[in-house]
Design a protein around this motif. Structure first.
Motif, PDB file in Angstrom:
ATOM      1  N   PHE A  67       0.810  -1.208   0.000  1.00  8.87           N
ATOM      2  CA  PHE A  67       0.000   0.000   0.000  1.00  8.87           C
ATOM      3  C   PHE A  67       0.854   1.273   0.000  1.00  8.87           C
ATOM      4  CE2 PHE A  67      -2.740  -3.130   2.347  1.00  8.87           C
ATOM      5  CZ  PHE A  67      -3.532  -3.418   1.252  1.00  8.87           C
ATOM      6  N   SER A  68       2.127   1.130  -0.318  1.00 11.78           N
ATOM      7  CA  SER A  68       3.025   2.272  -0.309  1.00 11.78           C
ATOM      8  C   SER A  68       2.873   3.110  -1.577  1.00 11.78           C
ATOM      9  CB  SER A  68       4.476   1.794  -0.203  1.00 11.78           C
ATOM     10  OG  SER A  68       5.366   2.834  -0.533  1.00 11.78           O
ATOM     11  N   PRO A  69       2.562   4.403  -1.436  1.00 13.63           N
ATOM     12  CA  PRO A  69       2.523   5.261  -2.630  1.00 13.63           C
ATOM     13  C   PRO A  69       3.906   5.442  -3.236  1.00 13.63           C
ATOM     14  CG  PRO A  69       2.335   6.593  -0.646  1.00 13.63           C
ATOM     15  CD  PRO A  69       2.272   5.168  -0.200  1.00 13.63           C
ATOM     16  N   TYR A  70       4.950   5.321  -2.402  1.00 13.03           N
ATOM     17  CA  TYR A  70       6.328   5.476  -2.890  1.00 13.03           C
ATOM     18  C   TYR A  70       6.737   4.266  -3.730  1.00 13.03           C
ATOM     19  CZ  TYR A  70       5.781   8.317   1.320  1.00 13.03           C
ATOM     20  OH  TYR A  70       5.302   9.163   2.280  1.00 13.03           O
ATOM     21  N   TYR A  71       6.355   3.084  -3.289  1.00 12.09           N
ATOM     22  CA  TYR A  71       6.649   1.865  -4.058  1.00 12.09           C
ATOM     23  C   TYR A  71       5.908   1.887  -5.392  1.00 12.09           C
ATOM     24  CZ  TYR A  71       7.436  -3.206  -4.775  1.00 12.09           C
ATOM     25  OH  TYR A  71       7.796  -4.445  -5.268  1.00 12.09           O
ATOM     26  N   LYS A  72       4.656   2.289  -5.356  1.00 10.12           N
ATOM     27  CA  LYS A  72       3.864   2.377  -6.587  1.00 10.12           C
ATOM     28  C   LYS A  72       4.461   3.395  -7.547  1.00 10.12           C
ATOM     29  CE  LYS A  72      -0.914   3.339  -8.116  1.00 10.12           C
ATOM     30  NZ  LYS A  72      -1.203   2.067  -8.800  1.00 10.12           N
ATOM     31  N   PHE A 291     -10.175   2.675   1.711  1.00  6.72           N
ATOM     32  CA  PHE A 291     -10.141   1.482   0.854  1.00  6.72           C
ATOM     33  C   PHE A 291     -10.144   0.164   1.609  1.00  6.72           C
ATOM     34  CE2 PHE A 291      -5.764   2.729   1.571  1.00  6.72           C
ATOM     35  CZ  PHE A 291      -5.083   1.544   1.772  1.00  6.72           C
ATOM     36  N   TYR A 292     -10.060   0.159   2.924  1.00 12.16           N
ATOM     37  CA  TYR A 292     -10.222  -1.101   3.644  1.00 12.16           C
ATOM     38  C   TYR A 292     -10.758  -0.841   5.041  1.00 12.16           C
ATOM     39  CZ  TYR A 292      -6.011  -0.597   6.582  1.00 12.16           C
ATOM     40  OH  TYR A 292      -5.084  -0.161   7.493  1.00 12.16           O
ATOM     41  N   ALA A 293     -11.364  -1.900   5.596  1.00 15.09           N
ATOM     42  CA  ALA A 293     -11.886  -1.856   6.959  1.00 15.09           C
ATOM     43  C   ALA A 293     -11.536  -3.170   7.640  1.00 15.09           C
ATOM     44  CB  ALA A 293     -13.396  -1.647   6.958  1.00 15.09           C
ATOM     45  N   ARG A 294     -11.131  -3.069   8.905  1.00 12.53           N
ATOM     46  CA  ARG A 294     -10.834  -4.258   9.710  1.00 12.53           C
ATOM     47  C   ARG A 294     -11.665  -4.169  10.980  1.00 12.53           C
ATOM     48  NH1 ARG A 294      -5.432  -3.874  10.152  1.00 12.53           N
ATOM     49  NH2 ARG A 294      -5.133  -5.039   8.223  1.00 12.53           N
ATOM     50  N   SER A 295     -12.311  -5.262  11.348  1.00 12.22           N
ATOM     51  CA  SER A 295     -13.290  -5.242  12.426  1.00 12.22           C
ATOM     52  C   SER A 295     -13.241  -6.537  13.221  1.00 12.22           C
ATOM     53  CB  SER A 295     -14.712  -5.080  11.857  1.00 12.22           C
ATOM     54  OG  SER A 295     -14.767  -4.062  10.880  1.00 12.22           O
ATOM     55  N   THR A 296     -13.850  -6.511  14.408  1.00 12.56           N
ATOM     56  CA  THR A 296     -14.184  -7.747  15.102  1.00 12.56           C
ATOM     57  C   THR A 296     -15.686  -7.959  14.962  1.00 12.56           C
ATOM     58  OG1 THR A 296     -14.345  -6.539  17.205  1.00 12.56           O
ATOM     59  CG2 THR A 296     -12.279  -7.694  16.726  1.00 12.56           C
ATOM     60  N   ALA A 319      -6.421   2.303  -5.724  1.00 12.88           N
ATOM     61  CA  ALA A 319      -5.715   2.780  -6.912  1.00 12.88           C
ATOM     62  C   ALA A 319      -6.172   4.156  -7.376  1.00 12.88           C
ATOM     63  CB  ALA A 319      -5.886   1.776  -8.059  1.00 12.88           C
ATOM     64  N   SER A 320      -7.217   4.714  -6.757  1.00 17.54           N
ATOM     65  CA  SER A 320      -7.738   5.996  -7.209  1.00 17.54           C
ATOM     66  C   SER A 320      -6.756   7.125  -6.916  1.00 17.54           C
ATOM     67  CB  SER A 320      -9.077   6.293  -6.533  1.00 17.54           C
ATOM     68  OG  SER A 320      -8.889   6.570  -5.158  1.00 17.54           O
ATOM     69  N   PRO A 321      -6.691   8.165  -7.760  1.00 16.14           N
ATOM     70  CA  PRO A 321      -5.736   9.266  -7.551  1.00 16.14           C
ATOM     71  C   PRO A 321      -5.891   9.965  -6.212  1.00 16.14           C
ATOM     72  CG  PRO A 321      -6.621   9.340  -9.781  1.00 16.14           C
ATOM     73  CD  PRO A 321      -7.407   8.294  -9.042  1.00 16.14           C
ATOM     74  N   ILE A 322      -7.113  10.137  -5.728  1.00 19.03           N
ATOM     75  CA  ILE A 322      -7.279  10.869  -4.472  1.00 19.03           C
ATOM     76  C   ILE A 322      -6.725  10.073  -3.290  1.00 19.03           C
ATOM     77  CG2 ILE A 322      -9.643  10.035  -4.070  1.00 19.03           C
ATOM     78  CD1 ILE A 322     -10.075  12.984  -2.942  1.00 19.03           C
ATOM     79  N   VAL A 323      -6.904   8.746  -3.297  1.00 18.04           N
ATOM     80  CA  VAL A 323      -6.334   7.938  -2.224  1.00 18.04           C
ATOM     81  C   VAL A 323      -4.813   7.957  -2.300  1.00 18.04           C
ATOM     82  CG1 VAL A 323      -6.113   5.587  -1.319  1.00 18.04           C
ATOM     83  CG2 VAL A 323      -8.369   6.486  -1.919  1.00 18.04           C
ATOM     84  N   GLN A 324      -4.267   7.878  -3.499  1.00 14.92           N
ATOM     85  CA  GLN A 324      -2.816   7.935  -3.648  1.00 14.92           C
ATOM     86  C   GLN A 324      -2.257   9.273  -3.157  1.00 14.92           C
ATOM     87  OE1 GLN A 324      -0.698   5.338  -4.650  1.00 14.92           O
ATOM     88  NE2 GLN A 324      -2.631   4.271  -4.238  1.00 14.92           N
ATOM     89  N   PHE A 325      -3.020  10.345  -3.345  1.00 10.46           N
ATOM     90  CA  PHE A 325      -2.609  11.661  -2.846  1.00 10.46           C
ATOM     91  C   PHE A 325      -2.608  11.694  -1.322  1.00 10.46           C
ATOM     92  CE2 PHE A 325      -3.962  15.833  -1.254  1.00 10.46           C
ATOM     93  CZ  PHE A 325      -2.915  16.635  -1.709  1.00 10.46           C
TER      94      PHE A 325
END
Length: 336
Positions: A67-72, A291-296, A319-325
């Protein structure tokens, strides 16, 4: 609601997960020295719930941080140059940290992985994590220290991995379906023990190249554990499996419980799980992101009441531009 074994609302066929070829050559416990191919990733995941239900935890050690924007942005040519230890403490005195570090801050061999000042090591009977990080929760103007030690002792170990796609570009292995965990944090000053879980994911391409979305959950049963994994691949094909692990950690495919819809997260990520009669309830949302949710989640599975850890991931949103920003504000990168 659909019946057991029918995971689709569209009537399309789903595929079961298949055993991956050559997964760790049958070895028990994690290995940290396997090469990570260009464009690929490897991560080791731990989650836990305290015995009193007040605390939760996830720890993920990433090489080729998915999930790294730098790696992408780099083209994903050098995965070891994008490593991080994600630590999330839930409940009182919550903390969240994920600082990316370059390859010269990473060292590893078969039993140990160090990322900056933090490290993960396998002793042969336990996974020990030394945490020296800083908090990066949204809304907190300063970065608080996150320091301590976590020890995870498997109650069973599993050497079998499963492919999430027919070409085996993405492999998932539940290393320890059941474990006991001891958390001793110096900062914040908390300590607790509870039940836990360890797995490992590796791949030769990015997650968004392989998938559109997935839903995953794991729970302890009286005689073992169960993991339900389902999703939609990038080509539109779907998969869904329920894996039951016996008291020795041996996995076997079982009939899928009914689909249970859960309320969307605050970011409107769609969530669902598997449960008897298609009935389940979100107890606590641990992570709520665009983009994700973790729950019990509370439910009954195979006739037993369980508290499951559940995750829903939407890779089209990731992958959307706003999330990457937005991601660099959440995941800083350091040169040391």
């Amino acid at each position: 609601m659909h019946g057991r074994g029918d995971p689709s609302r569209s009537g399309r066929a789903y595929g079961r997960l298949k055993r991956a070829t050559g997964c760790q050559h049958g070895e028990l416990g994690p290995r940290f020295d396997a090469p990570v191919p260009s464009g690929g990733y490897s991560w080791w995941y731990i989650d836990a719930i305290s015995d009193d239900g007040k605390h939760g935890l996830t720890i993920i050690a990433f090489l080729g941080s998915v999930f790294s924007p730098y790696y992408k942005a780099s083209g994903r040519g050098h995965p070891e140059d994008h490593a991080s230890l994600n630590v999330a403490l839930y409940g009182p005195q919550a903390r969240w940290t994920m600082t990316e570090r370059p390859a010269d801050n990473v060292s590893r061999d078969a039993k140990m992985l160090s990322i900056g000042p933090s490290s993960v090591r396998w002793t042969g009977d336990a996974l020990e994590i030394d945490i020296v990080e800083r908090d990066k929760r949204l809304g907190i103007p300063w970065r608080r220290p996150v320091r301590g030690r976590v020890r995870v002792v498997p109650e069973m170990l599993n050497p079998v991995g499963f492919a999430l796609d027919p070409e085996e570009r993405h492999i998932w292995q539940c290393l320890a379906p059941r474990a006991r965990i001891v958390v001793e944090m110096n900062d914040p000053d908390i300590s607790w023990s509870g039940s836990g879980y360890i797995d490992h994911n590796r791949g030769t391409e990015s997650l968004e190249e392989g998938f559109r979305s997935w839903h995953w959950s794991r729970a302890h049963l009286s005689d073992g554990a169960v993991v339900c994994y389902e999703g939609e691949r990038a080509d539109g094909s779907r998969f869904a499996s329920a894996l039951r692990f016996d008291q020795h950690g041996v996995p076997a495919q079982d009939e899928l419980p009914m689909m249970a819809d859960l309320p969307n997260s605050k970011w409107q990520v769609q969530r669902r799980t598997r449960a008897d009669k298609g009935e389940a309830k979100v107890d606590k949302t641990w992570e709520d992101t665009p983009f994700y949710a973790r729950s019990t989640v509370s439910s009954r599975v195979y006739g037993e009441p369980v508290i499951a850890v559940q995750e829903s991931l939407d890779l089209r949103r990731y992958a959307s531009p706003i999330v990457q920003f937005m991601l660099p504000f959440r995941m800083p990168r350091r040169k040391f």
